[in-house]
Scaffold this active site. Structure first.
Site, PDB file in Angstrom:
ATOM      1  N   SER A   1     -11.781  -0.933   0.162  1.00 42.47           N
ATOM      2  CA  SER A   1      -9.736  -0.419   0.526  1.00 42.47           C
ATOM      3  C   SER A   1     -10.269  -0.026   2.128  1.00 42.47           C
ATOM      4  CB  SER A   1      -9.415   1.184   0.714  1.00 42.47           C
ATOM      5  OG  SER A   1      -9.004   1.410  -0.785  1.00 42.47           O
TER       6      SER A   1
ATOM      7  N   ASP B   1       1.132  -1.545  -0.379  1.00 38.81           N
ATOM      8  CA  ASP B   1       0.049   0.427  -0.405  1.00 38.81           C
ATOM      9  C   ASP B   1       1.185   1.083   0.310  1.00 38.81           C
ATOM     10  OD1 ASP B   1      -1.965   1.971   0.973  1.00 38.81           O
ATOM     11  OD2 ASP B   1      -3.352   0.298   0.508  1.00 38.81           O
TER      12      ASP B   1
ATOM     13  N   HIS C   1      -3.762   6.413   3.835  1.00 32.23           N
ATOM     14  CA  HIS C   1      -4.511   4.781   3.502  1.00 32.23           C
ATOM     15  C   HIS C   1      -3.880   4.158   3.820  1.00 32.23           C
ATOM     16  CE1 HIS C   1      -5.291   1.893   0.889  1.00 32.23           C
ATOM     17  NE2 HIS C   1      -6.453   3.124   0.415  1.00 32.23           N
TER      18      HIS C   1
END
Ligand SMILES: [Ca+2]
Ligand SMILES: [Ca+2]
Ligand SMILES: [Ca+2]
Ligand SMILES: [Ca+2]
Length: 445
Positions: free
Chosen positions: A391, A166, A222
Site C-alpha cells: 500500500s 481508498d 490509510h
C-alpha cells in the site's frame, strides 16, 4: 545588449544573433552544466591587444563580449570577456590555464534554482523512499530518487490529477490541503450542479457511506497516508514531501471501517473516470492500495473504462509474501494495459518479506517498508506515522506518474507507463521477481 568590438566590426555579433540564448545545456543532470561553445576569459592587464587577438583567433572566436560593467572597471572592462570558441570547453579551459597571458579561463556555468526539501521528515533522514544514490542531505540508492527530480525543479503541476481510491483522506491536513482538489463544478449548495449523480461532491465522494464527507475521522488513516506519499506538500518546512509536490488529489472513498465492496469499488473507479470524461480533468492515474477478493469481470470492466479514458490503474501487489503468477492477487492481476502492479522494497534493497511478487504479474518495486507519511491525529492536522506495505509502495509510483505527466503533458497513459517501467533501476533482489526486474527511479524524468 552591448557588444564590444575587439577585432573588426564585421566579426562581432550579439548574443541573440549568434543564437547563444538558444544554446543547449550539457552535462550530467545533477552535476554542473555549462553552455557549450562559450568560455569566460580574463586576460592579464599586461597582455597586449595583439596577443589577445592572436589567442582569441586561435580559439576560433568570432565574438568576445565584455562582462564587467564599465562603470565599475574604468581601465579594464575589456579584460573579462565571454568568448565563443569552436573547440571543446573543458579542453580549452585546461589548455588556457597554462597560458601566461590569461589570468583565468572557465566554463560559462549554468545555474538553476535547486529545490531541496526542507520538510522535517526529509531533513531528519527518515523519508528514505524519496532519497536516491546522490540526493541532497541524505542518500539511499533504494529510494525512489524523487529528490533528484526536485533538485532540478521537477516538482509537478497543479494541472495534473490523481484519484485516490481508498479510505477517505484528511484533506485539511497541513501537508495535504494545498494539493487537494476542491471541485469547482459542484459547490456545496444542496444541488448536484454538474449532474454526475453526486450532490456537493466538493472533495470527492464517499461510496462506503454514500455521502459527500470523504474524511470521517481517524479511521481514514490509510487513505491519508497514501495521499501524503503521492502528493504531500514539499518545501513547506513541515512534515513530509510526496513524490510530487504540486498535484491535485481527488478522494474516491470506498473502504470503510470493515473494508469495501466490489460494487463500491466500481462506483469509485467510474466516478474518477467520469470526472475526466465529463470535465476534462487531466487525471493521469488512480492509486489502488487495496486488494483481496476473487476475479470480478465487473471490476475488470470498470478498470477497462478507466483505460479507455487514459487513466492508469496503479495497484498494490499484495502483502501475502506470495507469487502473483501462481496465486492471483486482485486488482493488481487484471490483465489490462493500464494496470501497473507494485511490490514493496525495503531501505536496504531487499524485497519486503510481506510483499507479493511475480515475474509476469508484478511490474516493479518501490519503497514500501518504514514509510513516513501523513495521518490524521485527533483533530491534529500535522500528524505523521510510519507504515509498511505494498500500500505504501503503490503511491510512490502514482506520484511518479503525476510527476512524469507534469513534465510530459502530451504523454498518453501508455507512454507514462512505459516511462515508469522503462526507467526502473535494475535491482538484484527482485531481478527475477517482477517484469522489469527493477525499482522505481524518478531521478531520470
Ligand atoms: Ca456532483
Ligand atoms: Ca452542489
Ligand atoms: Ca463520509
Ligand atoms: Ca511538507
Amino acid at each position: 545588449m552591448q557588444s564590444k568590438t575587439l577585432f573588426s566590426a564585421s566579426l562581432v555579433v550579439g548574443l541573440a544573433a549568434m543564437g547563444m540564448a538558444q544554446s543547449k545545456f550539457i552535462g550530467p543532470i545533477n552535476g554542473p552544466t555549462f553552455v557549450p561553445g562559450e568560455i569566460i576569459v580574463k586576460f592579464r592587464e599586461s597582455t597586449s591587444a595583439k596577443s589577445r587577438l592572436v589567442l582569441t583567433k586561435r580559439l576560433g572566436s568570432m565574438t568576445a563580449i565584455p562582462l564587467a560593467a564599465p562603470s565599475l572597471t574604468a581601465t579594464s572592462a575589456d579584460n573579462t570577456l565571454l568568448v565563443r570558441i569552436s573547440g571543446d570547453v573543458k579542453t580549452t579551459v585546461d589548455d588556457l590555464k597554462a597560458n601566461g597571458d590569461i589570468e583565468y579561463a572557465e566554463p560559462n556555468w549554468v545555474y538553476r534554482t535547486q529545490v531541496v526539501s526542507n520538510d522535517t521528515r526529509y531533513t531528519n533522514g527518515t523519508l528514505w523512499g524519496m532519497y536516491g544514490a546522490a540526493t541532497p542531505l541524505f542518500k539511499n540508492q533504494f529510494g525512489s530518487n524523487a529528490a533528484a527530480a526536485w533538485n532540478v525543479n521537477k516538482t509537478g503541476s497543479s494541472t495534473v490529477y490523481v484519484g485516490i481510491i481508498d479510505e477517505g483522506v484528511m484533506f485539511n491536513h497541513a501537508d495535504l490541503s494545498a494539493n487537494f482538489w476542491l471541485n469547482p463544478y459542484d459547490p456545496v449548495d444542496g444541488l448536484d450542479n454538474d449532474g454526475n449523480g453526486y450532490k456537493d461532491d466538493s472533495r470527492g465522494w464517499d461510496f462506503a457511506g454514500n455521502n459527500n464527507s470523504v474524511y470521517d475521522g481517524t479511521s481514514d488513516d490509510h487513505g491519508t497516508h497514501v495521499a501524503g506519499t503521492i502528493g504531500g506538500k514539499g518545501g513547506n518546512g513541515t512534515g513530509v514531501a510526496g513524490v510530487v509536490w504540486n498535484v491535485k488529489m481527488i478522494s474516491a472513498k470506498f473502504l470503510g471501517a470493515s473494508g469495501g465492496t466490489t460494487a463500491n469499488a466500481i462506483k469509485a473507479i467510474d466516478y474518477i473516470t467520469d470526472l475526466k470524461v465529463r470535465h476534462g480533468l487531466n487525471i493521469v492515474a488512480t492509486n489502488n492500495s487495496w486488494g483481496g477478493g476473487g476475479f470480478s469481470q465487473a471490476l475488470s470492466d470498470a478498470i477497462n473504462r478507466a483505460n479507455n479514458a487514459g487513466i492508469l490503474f496503479i495497484a498494490a501487489a499484495g502483502n501475502n509474501g506470495t507469487n502473483n503468477d501462481t496465486t492471483a492477487n486482485y486488482p493488481s492481476n487484471y490483465n489490462l494495459p493500464n494496470v501497473i502492479a507494485v511490490g514493496a522494497l525495503t531501505s536496504t534493497g531487499t524485497r519486503a518479506s510481506f510483499s507479493n511478487y511475480g515475474k509476469t504479474q508484478v511490474d516493479l518495486f518501490a519503497p514500501g517498508n518504514g514509510i513516513w507519511s501523513t495521518v490524521p491525529g485527533n483533530g491534529n492536522t500535522s500528524s505523521y506515522a510510519s507504515y509498511s506495505g505494498t500500500s505504501m509502495a503503490t503511491p510512490h509510483v502514482a506520484g511518479a506518474a503525476a510527476l512524469y505527466k507534469s513534465l510530459n503533458p502530451s504523454a498518453t497513459a501508455a507512454q507514462v507507463k512505459a516511462a515508469l517501467l522503462g526507467q526502473t533501476t535494475p535491482t538484484t533482489s527482485v531481478s527475477t521477481l517482477c517484469v522489469t526486474g527493477g525499482r522505481l527511479n524518478v531521478g531520470g524524468f
